[in-house]
Design a protein around this motif. Structure first.
Motif, PDB file in Angstrom:
ATOM      1  N   LYS A  69      -5.914 -12.229  -2.852  1.00  0.00           N
ATOM      2  CA  LYS A  69      -6.088 -11.290  -3.840  1.00  0.00           C
ATOM      3  C   LYS A  69      -6.967 -10.368  -3.733  1.00  0.00           C
ATOM      4  O   LYS A  69      -6.634  -9.015  -3.948  1.00  0.00           O
ATOM      5  CB  LYS A  69      -6.493 -12.214  -4.969  1.00  0.00           C
ATOM      6  CG  LYS A  69      -5.522 -12.984  -5.600  1.00  0.00           C
ATOM      7  CD  LYS A  69      -6.185 -13.742  -6.876  1.00  0.00           C
ATOM      8  CE  LYS A  69      -4.932 -14.671  -7.630  1.00  0.00           C
ATOM      9  NZ  LYS A  69      -5.528 -15.308  -8.780  1.00  0.00           N
ATOM     10  N   ARG A  70      -7.994 -10.486  -2.803  1.00  0.00           N
ATOM     11  CA  ARG A  70      -9.070  -9.174  -2.496  1.00  0.00           C
ATOM     12  C   ARG A  70      -8.345  -8.251  -1.519  1.00  0.00           C
ATOM     13  O   ARG A  70      -8.461  -7.078  -1.906  1.00  0.00           O
ATOM     14  CB  ARG A  70     -10.377  -9.848  -2.070  1.00  0.00           C
ATOM     15  CG  ARG A  70     -11.221 -10.668  -2.743  1.00  0.00           C
ATOM     16  CD  ARG A  70     -12.475 -10.897  -1.877  1.00  0.00           C
ATOM     17  NE  ARG A  70     -12.287 -11.553  -0.634  1.00  0.00           N
ATOM     18  CZ  ARG A  70     -12.581 -12.701  -0.666  1.00  0.00           C
ATOM     19  NH1 ARG A  70     -12.740 -13.491  -1.622  1.00  0.00           N
ATOM     20  NH2 ARG A  70     -12.609 -13.407   0.448  1.00  0.00           N
ATOM     21  N   GLU A  71      -7.632  -8.728  -0.749  1.00  0.00           N
ATOM     22  CA  GLU A  71      -6.788  -7.899   0.030  1.00  0.00           C
ATOM     23  C   GLU A  71      -5.636  -7.019  -0.399  1.00  0.00           C
ATOM     24  O   GLU A  71      -5.445  -5.881  -0.215  1.00  0.00           O
ATOM     25  CB  GLU A  71      -6.171  -8.536   1.364  1.00  0.00           C
ATOM     26  CG  GLU A  71      -7.245  -9.137   2.151  1.00  0.00           C
ATOM     27  CD  GLU A  71      -8.047  -8.006   2.879  1.00  0.00           C
ATOM     28  OE1 GLU A  71      -7.841  -7.094   3.057  1.00  0.00           O
ATOM     29  OE2 GLU A  71      -9.324  -8.536   3.251  1.00  0.00           O
ATOM     30  N   ALA A  72      -5.048  -7.987  -1.384  1.00  0.00           N
ATOM     31  CA  ALA A  72      -3.890  -7.189  -2.098  1.00  0.00           C
ATOM     32  C   ALA A  72      -4.741  -5.965  -2.943  1.00  0.00           C
ATOM     33  O   ALA A  72      -3.843  -5.034  -3.205  1.00  0.00           O
ATOM     34  CB  ALA A  72      -3.007  -7.985  -3.183  1.00  0.00           C
ATOM     35  N   GLN A  73      -5.758  -6.494  -3.642  1.00  0.00           N
ATOM     36  CA  GLN A  73      -6.479  -5.421  -4.420  1.00  0.00           C
ATOM     37  C   GLN A  73      -6.655  -4.338  -3.662  1.00  0.00           C
ATOM     38  O   GLN A  73      -6.597  -3.011  -4.020  1.00  0.00           O
ATOM     39  CB  GLN A  73      -7.560  -5.831  -5.150  1.00  0.00           C
ATOM     40  CG  GLN A  73      -7.347  -6.864  -6.139  1.00  0.00           C
ATOM     41  CD  GLN A  73      -8.507  -7.707  -6.595  1.00  0.00           C
ATOM     42  OE1 GLN A  73      -9.477  -7.614  -6.270  1.00  0.00           O
ATOM     43  NE2 GLN A  73      -8.234  -8.587  -7.816  1.00  0.00           N
ATOM     44  N   PHE A  97       1.443 -13.454  -6.705  1.00  0.00           N
ATOM     45  CA  PHE A  97       2.152 -12.303  -6.347  1.00  0.00           C
ATOM     46  C   PHE A  97       1.834 -11.001  -6.698  1.00  0.00           C
ATOM     47  O   PHE A  97       0.871 -10.813  -7.211  1.00  0.00           O
ATOM     48  CB  PHE A  97       3.710 -12.634  -7.325  1.00  0.00           C
ATOM     49  CG  PHE A  97       3.397 -12.203  -8.509  1.00  0.00           C
ATOM     50  CD1 PHE A  97       3.630 -10.928  -9.088  1.00  0.00           C
ATOM     51  CD2 PHE A  97       2.882 -13.293  -9.505  1.00  0.00           C
ATOM     52  CE1 PHE A  97       3.539 -10.516 -10.254  1.00  0.00           C
ATOM     53  CE2 PHE A  97       2.830 -12.926 -10.816  1.00  0.00           C
ATOM     54  CZ  PHE A  97       3.320 -11.573 -11.242  1.00  0.00           C
ATOM     55  N   PHE A  98       2.630 -10.344  -5.963  1.00  0.00           N
ATOM     56  CA  PHE A  98       2.320  -8.687  -6.326  1.00  0.00           C
ATOM     57  C   PHE A  98       3.586  -7.793  -6.294  1.00  0.00           C
ATOM     58  O   PHE A  98       4.624  -8.274  -5.613  1.00  0.00           O
ATOM     59  CB  PHE A  98       1.142  -8.005  -5.531  1.00  0.00           C
ATOM     60  CG  PHE A  98       1.383  -7.857  -3.920  1.00  0.00           C
ATOM     61  CD1 PHE A  98       2.350  -7.029  -3.397  1.00  0.00           C
ATOM     62  CD2 PHE A  98       1.324  -9.242  -3.008  1.00  0.00           C
ATOM     63  CE1 PHE A  98       2.786  -7.155  -1.925  1.00  0.00           C
ATOM     64  CE2 PHE A  98       1.574  -9.045  -1.699  1.00  0.00           C
ATOM     65  CZ  PHE A  98       2.170  -8.252  -1.363  1.00  0.00           C
ATOM     66  N   THR A 163       4.623  -1.620   5.333  1.00  0.00           N
ATOM     67  CA  THR A 163       4.590  -2.681   4.091  1.00  0.00           C
ATOM     68  C   THR A 163       3.662  -3.606   4.873  1.00  0.00           C
ATOM     69  O   THR A 163       3.233  -3.712   5.708  1.00  0.00           O
ATOM     70  CB  THR A 163       6.004  -3.192   3.944  1.00  0.00           C
ATOM     71  OG1 THR A 163       6.427  -3.908   5.406  1.00  0.00           O
ATOM     72  CG2 THR A 163       6.840  -2.075   3.643  1.00  0.00           C
ATOM     73  N   ASP A 164       3.450  -4.715   3.737  1.00  0.00           N
ATOM     74  CA  ASP A 164       2.677  -5.907   4.260  1.00  0.00           C
ATOM     75  C   ASP A 164       1.169  -5.671   4.506  1.00  0.00           C
ATOM     76  O   ASP A 164       0.542  -6.476   5.338  1.00  0.00           O
ATOM     77  CB  ASP A 164       3.461  -6.693   5.535  1.00  0.00           C
ATOM     78  CG  ASP A 164       4.503  -7.386   4.886  1.00  0.00           C
ATOM     79  OD1 ASP A 164       4.977  -7.675   3.748  1.00  0.00           O
ATOM     80  OD2 ASP A 164       5.287  -8.092   5.823  1.00  0.00           O
ATOM     81  N   PHE A 165       0.584  -4.877   3.993  1.00  0.00           N
ATOM     82  CA  PHE A 165      -0.785  -4.563   4.101  1.00  0.00           C
ATOM     83  C   PHE A 165      -1.693  -5.727   3.648  1.00  0.00           C
ATOM     84  O   PHE A 165      -1.469  -6.350   2.555  1.00  0.00           O
ATOM     85  CB  PHE A 165      -1.401  -3.233   3.453  1.00  0.00           C
ATOM     86  CG  PHE A 165      -1.327  -2.112   4.183  1.00  0.00           C
ATOM     87  CD1 PHE A 165      -2.602  -1.791   4.865  1.00  0.00           C
ATOM     88  CD2 PHE A 165      -0.308  -1.175   4.077  1.00  0.00           C
ATOM     89  CE1 PHE A 165      -2.611  -0.537   5.638  1.00  0.00           C
ATOM     90  CE2 PHE A 165      -0.463   0.026   5.109  1.00  0.00           C
ATOM     91  CZ  PHE A 165      -1.512   0.390   5.918  1.00  0.00           C
ATOM     92  N   GLY A 166      -2.408  -5.998   4.461  1.00  0.00           N
ATOM     93  CA  GLY A 166      -3.644  -7.223   3.990  1.00  0.00           C
ATOM     94  C   GLY A 166      -3.037  -8.618   4.213  1.00  0.00           C
ATOM     95  O   GLY A 166      -4.081  -9.390   4.150  1.00  0.00           O
TER      96      GLY A 166
END
Length: 468
Positions: A69-73, A97-98, A163-166
């Motif tokens: 979640k931190r990386e998605a943020q 999910f995101f 795509t696919d960051f983090g």
């Protein structure tokens, strides 16, 4: 619908979850070792999104979920044309999910599978776009850690989207979930320092981007091995084979840039994306005008001669048999377009050689035994001066002085005929009065001088003995 699907896990085999938060799932896009991607509809905004979820096995680790979640943020904070935009982050039951923008296109991996090795100029354009996106992420202190062709999406309008960051960084948690090989990165593109588990920075992504570049222009991985572990070891230890060895059509500056991107040591790579982008844009600017001036196939023209930085590739002047191309602003030349210039140089060189031979033979005709210069000194010379004449030379100031007055003692060998009464010079010297024997006064009729390659000075010319 299974229990896992009800909780948002979904299945690549057929069943689909109904929804995730405000997103209604419509179809499965793809599945991998870490998650599943669906096409979903944002019912509030009436737009399609790509919805990514984690597999239930990964979602069972609370620490992993928190880091995800931190990386998605962090990824959601990125706003760049070459980065896939993240719209929202959520959780459906136990599954995080995101939602991100839907890209109508395909990955560069699919493009290479379909077409094989891409044109180097086309591939360079894609890599420049990806580098700009990664530069933006690096400025936000975010490292992708899994740059590869399948994570670079090519939209229908030609824009490359990362795509696919983090995810790869989140996967490097304290858990031991390494079964798919994506926790440490992808073996075909992983940097040596990432493979060793050491500290990494943006230069690690730059290496992986170089490995991706290599794949695009050659159609193959930089290192091939039967197992992922063997491939990773090659990334750490084996020298990189030049991409031109696999595809000779790759221009030298592009091949050189790839090799610098994939240097084993981070300090030997481009140190930031600005330097990389400048180099690639310079290569594009060099290549595109040359492509525009190439004649039609069958015209007998050879490939352009490339110049560029860095490395062993840049040292090759041009492929054997390649012809040099005139610059854009060069004036056309008559005849064969400049072929007269080498011929003129050969003629001039031949004339110089002939003149040297003539001078040398004239000097032989007038040569005498080794002379003893009157009032002249050779103390400043590091090598003996030629015996054709007495010379003083100031090698440091570039000046040369030739003495026109000599005092000699005739040698034992007979001298060549002189120019007075037909007698040999030796005979005239012998017949002179004793008080005058052994004395002569020589003056140059003509003289020339030459600085030899080893630094000595050679004086040539004709002399006249006015003392006989």
């Amino acid at each position: 619908m299974s229990e896992g699907a009800n909780q948002g896990g979904g299945s690549a085999s057929g069943s689909l979850p109904a929804r995730f938060g405000a997103y209604r799932v419509e179809a499965l896009i793809g599945a991998g070792g870490m998650g599943i991607v669906y096409r979903a509809l944002d019912e509030d905004l009436q737009r399609h999104v790509a919805l990514k979820t984690l597999l239930p096995a990964l979602a069972a680790d609370p620490e992993f979920v928190a880091r995800f979640k931190r990386e998605a943020q962090s990824a959601a904070a990125l706003n760049h044309p070459n980065i896939t935009q993240i719209y929202s982050i959520g959780q459906e039951g136990a599954i995080p999910f995101f939602a991100m923008e839907m890209i109508h296109g395909r990955s560069l991996e699919a493009l290479v599978k379909e077409r094989g090795a891409l044109d180097a100029i086309e591939a360079t354009g894609y890599i420049v776009q990806a580098a700009k996106g990664l530069r933006h992420a690096a400025q936000k202190k975010l490292i992708h850690r899994d740059v590869k062709p399948s994570n670079l999406m090519l939209a229908e309008d030609g824009v490359v989207k990362i795509t696919d960051f983090g995810l790869a960084k989140a996967a490097k948690s304290d858990t031991q979930l390494t079964a798919t090989g994506q926790v440490l990165g992808s073996p075909g593109y992983i940097s040596p320092e990432q493979a060793q588990g050491g500290e990494i920075d943006a230069r690690s992504d730059l290496y992986s981007l170089g490995a991706t570049f290599y794949h695009l222009v050659t159609g193959r991985l930089p290192f091939e091995a039967p197992t992922p572990v063997a491939m990773i070891i090659k990334h750490m230890n084996e020298p990189l084979r030049s991409p031109r060895a696999a595809n000779p059509a790759i221009p030298y500056p592009i091949a050189s840039a790839i090799q610098k991107m994939m240097a084993k040591r981070p300090g030997e790579r481009f140190q930031d994306y600005d330097a990389l982008i400048r180099e690639l844009e310079r290569a594009l600017a060099t290549a595109r005008p040359a492509e525009a001036t190439q004649p039609a196939p069958g015209a007998g023209a050879s490939a352009p001669a490339w110049t560029g930085m860095t490395g062993m590739e840049a040292r090759g002047a041009r492929p054997r048999g390649a012809a040099a191309r005139p610059s854009a602003g060069a004036l056309p030349t008559p005849g064969h377009g400049g072929a007269w210039l080498p011929a003129a140089l050969v003629v001039a060189l031949g004339a110089m050689i002939v003149a040297g031979i003539v001078h040398h033979r004239q000097a032989q005709v007038a040569s005498v035994a080794p002379t003893e210069a009157s009032g002249m000194s050779q103390a400043g010379l590091s090598t003996p001066l030629p015996t054709t004449g007495a010379v003083t030379a100031d090698a440091w100031n570039g000046g040369v002085e030739v003495s026109e007055s000599f005092r000699i003692r005739p040698g034992a060998a007979p001298l060549r005929p002189g120019g007075r009464d037909g007698r040999l010079l030796e005979e005239r010297l012998r017949d002179r009065p004793p008080a005058q024997q052994g004395k002569a006064s020589l003056t140059f009729v003509s003289k020339d001088r030459q600085i030899l390659p080893d630094g000595r000075i050679k004086v040539m010319g004709q002399v006249r003995n006015s003392g006989i």
